[in-house]
Design an enzyme around this catalytic site. Structure first.
Site, PDB file in Angstrom:
ATOM      1  N   VAL A  14      41.975  30.982  42.873  1.00 44.50           N
ATOM      2  CA  VAL A  14      40.981  30.964  43.948  1.00 44.50           C
ATOM      3  C   VAL A  14      40.509  29.529  44.203  1.00 44.50           C
ATOM      4  O   VAL A  14      40.564  29.026  45.331  1.00 44.50           O
ATOM      5  CB  VAL A  14      39.781  31.885  43.602  1.00 44.50           C
ATOM      6  CG1 VAL A  14      38.676  31.727  44.641  1.00 44.50           C
ATOM      7  CG2 VAL A  14      40.225  33.339  43.540  1.00 44.50           C
ATOM      8  N   GLU A 167      35.628  35.386  48.128  1.00 45.77           N
ATOM      9  CA  GLU A 167      36.896  34.957  48.711  1.00 45.77           C
ATOM     10  C   GLU A 167      37.795  36.169  48.925  1.00 45.77           C
ATOM     11  O   GLU A 167      38.021  36.929  48.007  1.00 45.77           O
ATOM     12  CB  GLU A 167      37.559  33.949  47.758  1.00 45.77           C
ATOM     13  CG  GLU A 167      38.784  33.307  48.318  1.00 45.77           C
ATOM     14  CD  GLU A 167      38.584  32.890  49.770  1.00 45.77           C
ATOM     15  OE1 GLU A 167      37.826  31.949  49.991  1.00 45.77           O
ATOM     16  OE2 GLU A 167      39.160  33.517  50.679  1.00 45.77           O
ATOM     17  N   LYS A 222      32.515  42.746  48.912  1.00 44.40           N
ATOM     18  CA  LYS A 222      33.811  42.278  48.383  1.00 44.40           C
ATOM     19  C   LYS A 222      34.416  43.347  47.464  1.00 44.40           C
ATOM     20  O   LYS A 222      35.604  43.666  47.535  1.00 44.40           O
ATOM     21  CB  LYS A 222      33.585  40.961  47.635  1.00 44.40           C
ATOM     22  CG  LYS A 222      34.660  40.561  46.664  1.00 44.40           C
ATOM     23  CD  LYS A 222      35.895  40.018  47.355  1.00 44.40           C
ATOM     24  CE  LYS A 222      37.014  39.910  46.353  1.00 44.40           C
ATOM     25  NZ  LYS A 222      37.837  38.797  46.405  1.00 44.40           N
ATOM     26  N   CYS A 278      42.516  41.574  40.709  1.00 47.31           N
ATOM     27  CA  CYS A 278      41.295  42.117  41.332  1.00 47.31           C
ATOM     28  C   CYS A 278      41.153  43.630  41.341  1.00 47.31           C
ATOM     29  O   CYS A 278      40.118  44.154  40.946  1.00 47.31           O
ATOM     30  CB  CYS A 278      41.209  41.628  42.769  1.00 47.31           C
ATOM     31  SG  CYS A 278      40.796  39.901  42.861  1.00 47.31           S
TER      32      CYS A 278
HETATM   33  C1  UDX Z   1      43.598  41.416  46.804  1.00 48.85           C
HETATM   34  C2  UDX Z   1      42.928  41.551  48.184  1.00 48.85           C
HETATM   35  O1  UDX Z   1      43.935  41.849  49.163  1.00 48.85           O
HETATM   36  C3  UDX Z   1      42.201  40.268  48.540  1.00 48.85           C
HETATM   37  O2  UDX Z   1      41.499  40.434  49.762  1.00 48.85           O
HETATM   38  C4  UDX Z   1      41.221  39.925  47.425  1.00 48.85           C
HETATM   39  O3  UDX Z   1      40.586  38.695  47.684  1.00 48.85           O
HETATM   40  C5  UDX Z   1      41.929  39.835  46.077  1.00 48.85           C
HETATM   41  O4  UDX Z   1      42.638  41.055  45.832  1.00 48.85           O
HETATM   42  P1  UDX Z   1      45.835  40.283  45.892  1.00 48.85           P
HETATM   43  O5  UDX Z   1      45.582  41.114  44.678  1.00 48.85           O
HETATM   44  O6  UDX Z   1      46.080  38.822  45.713  1.00 48.85           O
HETATM   45  O7  UDX Z   1      44.591  40.399  46.913  1.00 48.85           O
HETATM   46  O8  UDX Z   1      47.088  40.867  46.688  1.00 48.85           O
HETATM   47  P2  UDX Z   1      47.314  42.158  47.629  1.00 48.85           P
HETATM   48  O9  UDX Z   1      48.216  41.755  48.722  1.00 48.85           O
HETATM   49  O10 UDX Z   1      46.053  42.809  48.006  1.00 48.85           O
HETATM   50  O11 UDX Z   1      48.156  43.127  46.678  1.00 48.85           O
HETATM   51  C6  UDX Z   1      47.595  43.767  45.543  1.00 48.85           C
HETATM   52  C7  UDX Z   1      48.602  44.726  44.947  1.00 48.85           C
HETATM   53  O12 UDX Z   1      48.828  45.845  45.801  1.00 48.85           O
HETATM   54  C8  UDX Z   1      49.981  44.113  44.698  1.00 48.85           C
HETATM   55  O13 UDX Z   1      50.466  44.567  43.453  1.00 48.85           O
HETATM   56  C9  UDX Z   1      50.824  44.643  45.834  1.00 48.85           C
HETATM   57  O14 UDX Z   1      52.189  44.724  45.521  1.00 48.85           O
HETATM   58  C10 UDX Z   1      50.223  46.019  46.012  1.00 48.85           C
HETATM   59  N1  UDX Z   1      50.433  46.571  47.364  1.00 48.85           N
HETATM   60  C11 UDX Z   1      49.888  45.948  48.446  1.00 48.85           C
HETATM   61  C12 UDX Z   1      51.187  47.722  47.532  1.00 48.85           C
HETATM   62  O15 UDX Z   1      51.694  48.312  46.562  1.00 48.85           O
HETATM   63  N2  UDX Z   1      51.353  48.221  48.791  1.00 48.85           N
HETATM   64  C13 UDX Z   1      50.798  47.643  49.888  1.00 48.85           C
HETATM   65  O16 UDX Z   1      50.991  48.176  51.000  1.00 48.85           O
HETATM   66  C14 UDX Z   1      50.048  46.460  49.714  1.00 48.85           C
HETATM   67  P1  ADP Z   2      41.014  33.117  39.606  1.00 46.28           P
HETATM   68  O1  ADP Z   2      42.191  33.978  39.965  1.00 46.28           O
HETATM   69  O2  ADP Z   2      39.708  33.863  39.739  1.00 46.28           O
HETATM   70  O3  ADP Z   2      40.998  31.792  40.303  1.00 46.28           O
HETATM   71  P2  ADP Z   2      42.036  31.839  37.201  1.00 46.28           P
HETATM   72  O4  ADP Z   2      42.130  32.396  35.819  1.00 46.28           O
HETATM   73  O5  ADP Z   2      43.294  31.537  37.935  1.00 46.28           O
HETATM   74  O6  ADP Z   2      41.113  32.864  38.022  1.00 46.28           O
HETATM   75  O7  ADP Z   2      41.165  30.493  37.199  1.00 46.28           O
HETATM   76  C1  ADP Z   2      39.931  30.353  36.597  1.00 46.28           C
HETATM   77  C2  ADP Z   2      39.856  28.951  35.995  1.00 46.28           C
HETATM   78  O8  ADP Z   2      38.503  28.719  35.537  1.00 46.28           O
HETATM   79  C3  ADP Z   2      40.744  28.715  34.767  1.00 46.28           C
HETATM   80  O9  ADP Z   2      41.619  27.627  35.025  1.00 46.28           O
HETATM   81  C4  ADP Z   2      39.757  28.395  33.625  1.00 46.28           C
HETATM   82  O10 ADP Z   2      40.240  27.419  32.715  1.00 46.28           O
HETATM   83  C5  ADP Z   2      38.546  27.876  34.400  1.00 46.28           C
HETATM   84  N1  ADP Z   2      37.266  27.964  33.667  1.00 46.28           N
HETATM   85  C6  ADP Z   2      36.754  29.020  33.005  1.00 46.28           C
HETATM   86  N2  ADP Z   2      35.549  28.710  32.485  1.00 46.28           N
HETATM   87  C7  ADP Z   2      35.268  27.437  32.840  1.00 46.28           C
HETATM   88  C8  ADP Z   2      34.147  26.528  32.621  1.00 46.28           C
HETATM   89  N3  ADP Z   2      33.084  26.906  31.934  1.00 46.28           N
HETATM   90  N4  ADP Z   2      34.241  25.272  33.112  1.00 46.28           N
HETATM   91  C9  ADP Z   2      35.326  24.873  33.829  1.00 46.28           C
HETATM   92  N5  ADP Z   2      36.401  25.670  34.075  1.00 46.28           N
HETATM   93  C10 ADP Z   2      36.376  26.944  33.599  1.00 46.28           C
END
Ligand code: UDX
Ligand code: ADP
Length: 463
Positions: A14, A167, A222, A278
Site C-alpha cells: 500500500v 486505500e 472500507k 484483505c
Molecule cells: C482487494 C479490494 O479489491 C481492494 O479494493 C482493497 O483495497 C484490497 O482488497 P486485492 O485483494 O488486492 O484487493 O485484489 P482483488 O482484485 O480484490 O482480488 C482478491 C481475490 O479475489 C483474489 O484472490 C482474486 O483472484 C479473487 N477474485 C477476484 C476472484 O476469485 N474472482 C473475481 O471475480 C475477482
Molecule cells: P500492506 O499490504 O498493508 O502495505 P505490507 O506488509 O506489504 O502491508 O507492508 C507493511 C510494511 O510496514 C512492512 O514493510 C513493515 O516492515 C512496515 N512496518 C511495520 N511496522 C513498522 C513500524 N513501526 N515502523 C516502520 N515500518 C513498519
C-alpha cells in the site's frame, strides 16, 4: 495548510505505490517512505528496477522518474517524522494469532508502535493519516495515543489531527486504481486537515470523487466494501459447483446475471477462492465486531462467506484426488501460479498455499512455476507444518515448460496471462499419460487441450 513534506511509515504493497503516485503528481512535495525493514528499503533503492520488493505493473516507471528527486526510501524513521507536515501510516495490520479475538480481531501492534514513534518525534502541527489496509476503530487508537502525549507534554507545542483515508487499490492494478479511483474517502473532524489532503488528491483526481465523512464511517466503509466484494466471489463459487453438477456453463451464467445493471458484470469470476491480505482478514473482523455487539445473525451471515471460500479449495483437492484414480501418492503434479492473483508477486492467503500443502499431504510431488513469485517466498509459504517437512516434496521450476515435464497432472491456480497461450501439443508430449489438466480459473483453451489428448476439468463446467 499547504503540505510540503510527507512521511509514509511502511513501504509495503500500500505505502510504496500510493506514495509513488503522490510523488508523481505533486512534484512540489517531498515524499519520504520509511520502514523498519532495511532489506525492503534497500530493494526500493536498488538501481535494478526488477529488484523492487513488489511487482506491480507500471510502478517501476514512476519509481525511475521520481526516486531521489521528490520520492525517497529510507530507514530514517525519526528524522522523517520530525520533518513531516503529514504522516501516512501504512503498516501491516494482520489478524491476531493468539489471545482475545485470536483468528478474527486485528493485531494493532504495528499501528500502535508507529503512533508512539510519531508522538515521540513529531514537531509542531502534524496531520496523521491512517491508510493501513485494515482500519477498524484504528483511528481512535491512534488519536488516543497521540492525545495522551500531547496532554503530557504541553510545553512541546505538538498538535495532531487524525484522518482516515482508506486505500481501495487492488494489487495487480494498483497504479491504474490510484490514478483513476472510483472514489477517495476521507474521514475526520478537522476541516483544515481534510482540506489539506483533498488539495493533494485534487492534483490528479476530480474533487467530485472525493467524499468526506466522520472517522468511523470512513473506516467501516472500507471494511464493508471488501466484504461485499468477497461475498460476490463466494456467491459465484457456490454456483460454479452447481454448474459442474448440472452441466451449465459458469461463464455464461455469470455474464447473463451480470448484464443486469443492478448486479453488474465485474467480480463474478469463479475460481479457487479469494486470497490476498484483505478479504479474509476484513470479513473475520466484521464477524468479530458483529459478535461483540451481540449481532449474532449478522456474524453468522458473513462467516458463511469465509466458509464457502475454504470449501471451494477443499472440494478442488478432493476432486483432483478422485479424478486421478483416488490416489496421488507418488504422482507428480505441476502447480501453475502461486500468487493470490495475476500481476502481483504477493502470496498472502493465496489459494495456492492451501492447495499445494494438501496435495503434498496426500503424497504428491509438486513442481511449482510462477512468473513473479520467488523460490524463497514459496519456501516460506510451504514451511514445515505439523512436523511434516513439506519442503522435500516440491521443487521450483524457472521455466514454464519444465513444470509439465514428467508430470501426471497440472493445476492452474493463478490467472497469469501467459497461461492462456500454451503449446498444448508440446505439453502433451512431455507429460505422463493419462494426464490431467485442472483449470481452477477457466483460463486455458479447452478445445486445444482436448485435441492434444489431455483430460481436462474446469471450474464451473459439467461434462
Ligand atoms: C482487494 C479490494 O479489491 C481492494 O479494493 C482493497 O483495497 C484490497 O482488497 P486485492 O485483494 O488486492 O484487493 O485484489 P482483488 O482484485 O480484490 O482480488 C482478491 C481475490 O479475489 C483474489 O484472490 C482474486 O483472484 C479473487 N477474485 C477476484 C476472484 O476469485 N474472482 C473475481 O471475480 C475477482
Ligand atoms: P500492506 O499490504 O498493508 O502495505 P505490507 O506488509 O506489504 O502491508 O507492508 C507493511 C510494511 O510496514 C512492512 O514493510 C513493515 O516492515 C512496515 N512496518 C511495520 N511496522 C513498522 C513500524 N513501526 N515502523 C516502520 N515500518 C513498519
Amino acid at each position: 495548510m499547504r503540505i510540503k513534506n510527507i512521511c509514509c511509515i511502511g513501504a509495503g504493497y500500500v505505502g510504496g505505490p500510493s506514495m509513488a503516485i503522490i510523488a508523481k503528481y505533486c512534484p512540489d512535495i517531498q515524499v519520504n517512505v520509511v520502514d523498519i525493514n532495511p532489506q525492503r528499503i534497500a530493494q526500493w533503492n536498488d538501481k535494478l528496477l526488477s529488484n523492487l520488493p513488489i511487482y506491480e505493473p507500471g510502478l517501476d516507471k514512476i519509481i525511475q522518474k521520481c526516486r531521489n528527486k521528490n520520492l525517497h526510501f529510507s530507514n530514517n524513521i525519526k528524522q522523517q517524522i520530525e520533518n513531516a507536515d503529514m504522516i501516512f501510516i501504512s503498516v501491516n495490520t494482520p489478524t491476531k494469532l493468539k489471545g482475545i479475538g485470536a483468528g478474527q480481531a486485528i493485531d494493532l501492534r504495528y499501528v500502535e508502535a508507529s503512533s508512539r514513534e510519531i508522538s515521540k518525534y513529531a514537531k509542531g502541527h502534524t496531520i496523521v493519516v491512517e491508510k493501513s489496509t485494515l482500519p477498524v476503530k484504528t483511528a481512535q487508537t491512534i488519536k488516543d495515543i497521540l492525545d495522551a502525549t500531547t496532554k503530557k507534554n504541553i510545553s512541546d507545542n505538538k498538535t495532531f489531527s487524525v484522518l482516515s483515508n482508506p486505500e481501495f487499490l487492488a494489487e495487480g492494478t494498483a497504479i491504474k486504481d490510484l490514478e483513476n479511483p472510483d472514489r477517495v474517502l476521507i474521514g475526520g473532524e478537522d476541516r483544515i486537515a481534510i482540506d489539506a489532503l483533498v488539495e493533494i488528491y485534487s492534483k490528479w483526481i476530480d474533487k467530485n470523487k472525493v467524499m468526506t465523512t466522520d472517522l468511523w464511517s470512513s473506516e467501516l466503509s472500507k471494511l464493508i466494501a471488501n466484504a461485499f466484494l468477497a461475498q460476490r466471489i463466494s456467491s459465484i463459487n457456490t454456483i460454479s459447483a452447481l454448474c459442474e453438477a448440472t452441466g451449465a456453463q459458469i461463464k455464461d451464467v455469470a455474464l447473463a446475471v451480470g448484464m443486469d445493471k443492478r448486479i453488474g458484470r465485474y467480480f463474478l469470476n469463479s475460481g479457487p477462492g479469494f486470497g490476498g491480505s484483505c478479504f479474509k482478514k476484513d470479513i473475520s473482523n466484521l464477524v468479530y465486531i458483529s459478535n461483540h455487539y451481540g449481532l449474532f445473525e449478522v456474524a453468522n451471515y458473513w462467516q458463511k462467506v469465509l466458509d464457502i471460500n475454504s470449501w471451494q479449495q477443499e472440494r478442488f483437492v478432493e476432486l483432483i484426488v478422485k479424478k486421478m484414480f483416488g490416489t496421488i501418492s507418488s504422482k507428480t503434479i505441476a502447480i501453475l501460479g502461486f500468487s493470490f492473483k495475476a500481476n502481483t508477486n504477493d502470496t498472502r492467503e493465496s489459494p495456492a498455499i492451501y492447495i499445494s500443502k494438501k496435495l503434498i499431504e496426500e503424497g504428491a510431488f509438486l513442481k511449482i512455476y510462477d512468473p513473479k513469485v520467488t523460490n524463497q517466498q514459496i519456501e516460506l509459504d510451504l514451511q514445515v507444518d505439523n512436523q511434516k517437512n513439506l519442503n522435500k516434496n516440491w521443487i521450483f521450476c524457472e521455466s514454464i515448460y519444465d513444470v509439465f515435464e514428467k508430470a501426471d497432472a497440472a493445476v492452474f491456480i493463478t490467472e497469469w496471462q501467459e497461461f492462456e497461450h500454451l503449446d498444448w501439443l508440446k505439453i502433451s508430449n512431455i507429460m505422463i499419460k493419462p494426464s490431467w489438466i485442472f483449470d481452477t480459473r477457466s483460463i486455458v483453451n479447452i478445445e486445444k487441450v482436448k485435441e492434444s489428448n489431455l483430460n481436462i476439468w474446469q471450474v464451473g463446467y459439467g461434462y
